[in-house]
Structures are given as structure tokens and as C-alpha cells.
Design an enzyme around this catalytic site. Structure first.
Site, PDB file in Angstrom:
ATOM      1  N   CYS A   4       5.893   4.390 -15.546  1.00 20.71           N
ATOM      2  CA  CYS A   4       5.415   4.718 -14.203  1.00 20.71           C
ATOM      3  C   CYS A   4       3.976   5.237 -14.338  1.00 20.71           C
ATOM      4  O   CYS A   4       3.735   6.231 -15.018  1.00 20.71           O
ATOM      5  CB  CYS A   4       6.315   5.765 -13.551  1.00 20.71           C
ATOM      6  SG  CYS A   4       5.608   6.427 -12.032  1.00 20.71           S
ATOM      7  N   CYS A   7       3.540   8.867 -13.271  1.00 13.39           N
ATOM      8  CA  CYS A   7       4.087   9.814 -14.261  1.00 13.39           C
ATOM      9  C   CYS A   7       3.124   9.939 -15.443  1.00 13.39           C
ATOM     10  O   CYS A   7       2.937  11.032 -15.980  1.00 13.39           O
ATOM     11  CB  CYS A   7       5.464   9.377 -14.728  1.00 13.39           C
ATOM     12  SG  CYS A   7       6.779   9.762 -13.546  1.00 13.39           S
ATOM     13  N   ASP A  30      -7.899   7.935  -5.284  1.00 11.17           N
ATOM     14  CA  ASP A  30      -7.396   6.567  -5.380  1.00 11.17           C
ATOM     15  C   ASP A  30      -8.435   5.721  -6.118  1.00 11.17           C
ATOM     16  O   ASP A  30      -9.632   5.799  -5.837  1.00 11.17           O
ATOM     17  CB  ASP A  30      -7.131   5.996  -3.981  1.00 11.17           C
ATOM     18  CG  ASP A  30      -6.276   4.749  -4.026  1.00 11.17           C
ATOM     19  OD1 ASP A  30      -5.137   4.787  -3.538  1.00 11.17           O
ATOM     20  OD2 ASP A  30      -6.748   3.714  -4.560  1.00 11.17           O
ATOM     21  N   HIS A  46       9.601  12.638 -10.436  1.00 14.39           N
ATOM     22  CA  HIS A  46       9.596  11.213 -10.090  1.00 14.39           C
ATOM     23  C   HIS A  46      10.691  10.883  -9.065  1.00 14.39           C
ATOM     24  O   HIS A  46      11.872  11.069  -9.325  1.00 14.39           O
ATOM     25  CB  HIS A  46       9.797  10.341 -11.336  1.00 14.39           C
ATOM     26  CG  HIS A  46       9.811   8.881 -11.018  1.00 14.39           C
ATOM     27  ND1 HIS A  46       8.690   8.074 -11.131  1.00 14.39           N
ATOM     28  CD2 HIS A  46      10.799   8.072 -10.537  1.00 14.39           C
ATOM     29  CE1 HIS A  46       8.997   6.851 -10.748  1.00 14.39           C
ATOM     30  NE2 HIS A  46      10.273   6.818 -10.389  1.00 14.39           N
ATOM     31  N   HIS A  98       6.398   5.455  -7.128  1.00 15.69           N
ATOM     32  CA  HIS A  98       6.468   6.917  -7.315  1.00 15.69           C
ATOM     33  C   HIS A  98       5.904   7.486  -6.016  1.00 15.69           C
ATOM     34  O   HIS A  98       4.743   7.225  -5.682  1.00 15.69           O
ATOM     35  CB  HIS A  98       5.645   7.339  -8.548  1.00 15.69           C
ATOM     36  CG  HIS A  98       5.718   8.807  -8.873  1.00 15.69           C
ATOM     37  ND1 HIS A  98       5.935   9.284 -10.158  1.00 15.69           N
ATOM     38  CD2 HIS A  98       5.573   9.905  -8.095  1.00 15.69           C
ATOM     39  CE1 HIS A  98       5.926  10.611 -10.137  1.00 15.69           C
ATOM     40  NE2 HIS A  98       5.698  11.016  -8.887  1.00 15.69           N
ATOM     41  N   HIS A 100       4.180   8.921  -2.954  1.00 10.84           N
ATOM     42  CA  HIS A 100       2.810   9.447  -2.840  1.00 10.84           C
ATOM     43  C   HIS A 100       2.373   9.408  -1.385  1.00 10.84           C
ATOM     44  O   HIS A 100       2.709   8.491  -0.636  1.00 10.84           O
ATOM     45  CB  HIS A 100       1.829   8.669  -3.721  1.00 10.84           C
ATOM     46  CG  HIS A 100       1.873   7.186  -3.517  1.00 10.84           C
ATOM     47  ND1 HIS A 100       2.846   6.386  -4.086  1.00 10.84           N
ATOM     48  CD2 HIS A 100       1.090   6.349  -2.796  1.00 10.84           C
ATOM     49  CE1 HIS A 100       2.653   5.132  -3.718  1.00 10.84           C
ATOM     50  NE2 HIS A 100       1.592   5.088  -2.928  1.00 10.84           N
ATOM     51  N   HIS A 102      -0.920   9.242   0.986  1.00 14.64           N
ATOM     52  CA  HIS A 102      -2.349   8.919   1.011  1.00 14.64           C
ATOM     53  C   HIS A 102      -3.024   9.897   1.967  1.00 14.64           C
ATOM     54  O   HIS A 102      -2.580  10.044   3.116  1.00 14.64           O
ATOM     55  CB  HIS A 102      -2.589   7.513   1.558  1.00 14.64           C
ATOM     56  CG  HIS A 102      -2.035   6.398   0.727  1.00 14.64           C
ATOM     57  ND1 HIS A 102      -2.820   5.591  -0.056  1.00 14.64           N
ATOM     58  CD2 HIS A 102      -0.761   5.935   0.572  1.00 14.64           C
ATOM     59  CE1 HIS A 102      -2.064   4.676  -0.652  1.00 14.64           C
ATOM     60  NE2 HIS A 102      -0.811   4.868  -0.286  1.00 14.64           N
TER      61      HIS A 102
HETATM   62  P1  AMP Z   1       0.815   2.140  -2.265  1.00 16.67           P
HETATM   63  O1  AMP Z   1       0.312   0.803  -1.856  1.00 16.67           O
HETATM   64  O2  AMP Z   1       1.185   3.028  -1.104  1.00 16.67           O
HETATM   65  O3  AMP Z   1       1.906   2.064  -3.306  1.00 16.67           O
HETATM   66  O4  AMP Z   1      -0.422   2.863  -2.914  1.00 16.67           O
HETATM   67  C1  AMP Z   1      -0.730   2.805  -4.269  1.00 16.67           C
HETATM   68  C2  AMP Z   1      -2.162   3.244  -4.409  1.00 16.67           C
HETATM   69  O5  AMP Z   1      -2.375   3.607  -5.752  1.00 16.67           O
HETATM   70  C3  AMP Z   1      -3.187   2.146  -4.084  1.00 16.67           C
HETATM   71  O6  AMP Z   1      -4.033   2.603  -3.025  1.00 16.67           O
HETATM   72  C4  AMP Z   1      -3.948   1.954  -5.392  1.00 16.67           C
HETATM   73  O7  AMP Z   1      -5.322   1.722  -5.192  1.00 16.67           O
HETATM   74  C5  AMP Z   1      -3.695   3.273  -6.103  1.00 16.67           C
HETATM   75  N1  AMP Z   1      -3.718   3.228  -7.564  1.00 16.67           N
HETATM   76  C6  AMP Z   1      -3.148   2.320  -8.378  1.00 16.67           C
HETATM   77  N2  AMP Z   1      -3.342   2.639  -9.667  1.00 16.67           N
HETATM   78  C7  AMP Z   1      -4.066   3.790  -9.672  1.00 16.67           C
HETATM   79  C8  AMP Z   1      -4.595   4.631 -10.702  1.00 16.67           C
HETATM   80  N3  AMP Z   1      -4.420   4.354 -11.993  1.00 16.67           N
HETATM   81  N4  AMP Z   1      -5.303   5.725 -10.327  1.00 16.67           N
HETATM   82  C9  AMP Z   1      -5.490   6.004  -9.024  1.00 16.67           C
HETATM   83  N5  AMP Z   1      -5.011   5.261  -8.008  1.00 16.67           N
HETATM   84  C10 AMP Z   1      -4.313   4.172  -8.325  1.00 16.67           C
HETATM   85 ZN    ZN Z   2       6.767   8.331 -11.760  1.00 18.12          ZN
END
Ligand code: AMP
Ligand code: ZN
Length: 115
Positions: A4, A7, A30, A46, A98, A100, A102
């Protein structure tokens, strides 16, 4: 949780731009910002998404929302305000399994339904 990404960020096994942390929550920028300010607020425990949160885990939800308030203060978003988006499931655009939240503010470079 193995494999993940979030994680791994929490465990410092992957780099990220962390801007806030407390006992239950971590928040980082992001990697592909969809707005001028785009922060992801992540519980350290998680859980794939909101559907996996039990009735006895309300504190986890409170923690991410209260962290959002703290971060907004930290980033001086009082006047311009901010939006919170929580995607649940692929159909809604969730790609990282996981939970989150925004936090978005300022000029958007994507429509809200693409966040
Ligand atoms: P979601 O579409 O709600 O699952 O959002 C996932 C978000 O995670 C997206 O906006 C991606 O740009 C962001 N994301 C993916 N990998 C990373 C990372 N390694 N560091 C920071 N943000 C990330
Ligand atoms: Zn996780």
C-alpha cells in the site's frame, strides 16, 4: 498493509512532502495536484475506504476531519476556504485503496469529478 503506497509513506519507506502529522493522521501534498492547494489527509490505520470503517471507529473519521481544519489554519486558508473530497470505490475515482480525504483550495486545474 503490504504494497500500500500510503502505508509506505506513513512508514517512511517512500518519500512524500509531509505537511502535518499527529498520532492518528498524516497529511502530505498530492503528487499530481488538481488545485493550487491539494493535500491528502490519511489515517495511519489502514482501511481501504469509508465502507470499511466500523461503527466503533468513529474517532478515525473525526481525526481526519479535525486534521483538515488544522491544516487549513496552518496554510492560512481562512479567507479563500477549502473543499474536502472523499472518493469511495473505483466508480467514484478512488485509485488508492487506503482511506484519504482530499483537501483542495485555490484555483482548480481539474473538474471536481476528476479528483
Ligand atoms: P483517489 O483517486 O481518491 O484514490 O486519490 C489518490 C490520489 O493520490 C491522487 O490524487 C494521486 O495524485 C495521489 N497520489 C498517488 N500516489 C501518490 C504519492 N506517492 N504521493 C502523493 N500523492 C499520491
Ligand atoms: Zn495502507
Amino acid at each position: 498493509m503490504e504494497n500500500c503506497i500510503f502505508c509506505k509513506i506513513i512508514n517512511r519507506e517512500m518519500p512524500s512532502d509531509i505537511i502535518y502529522e499527529n498520532e492518528q493522521v498524516i497529511a502530505f501534498k498530492d503528487i499530481h495536484p488538481k488545485a493550487e492547494v491539494h493535500v491528502l489527509i490519511v489515517p495511519k490505520k489502514h482501511r481501504a475506504n469509508l465502507n470499511e470503517i466500523d461503527d466503533n471507529e468513529k474517532e478515525l473519521l473525526a481525526a481526519i476531519f479535525l486534521a483538515a481544519k488544522q491544516i487549513a489554519q496552518q496554510l492560512n486558508l481562512g479567507a479563500q476556504g477549502y473543499k474536502l473530497v472523499l472518493n469511495v470505490g473505483r466508480g467514484a475515482g478512488q485509485v488508492i485503496d487506503h482511506l484519504h480525504l482530499h483537501l483542495l483550495s485555490g484555483t482548480y486545474n481539474r473538474p471536481l469529478n476528476e479528483i
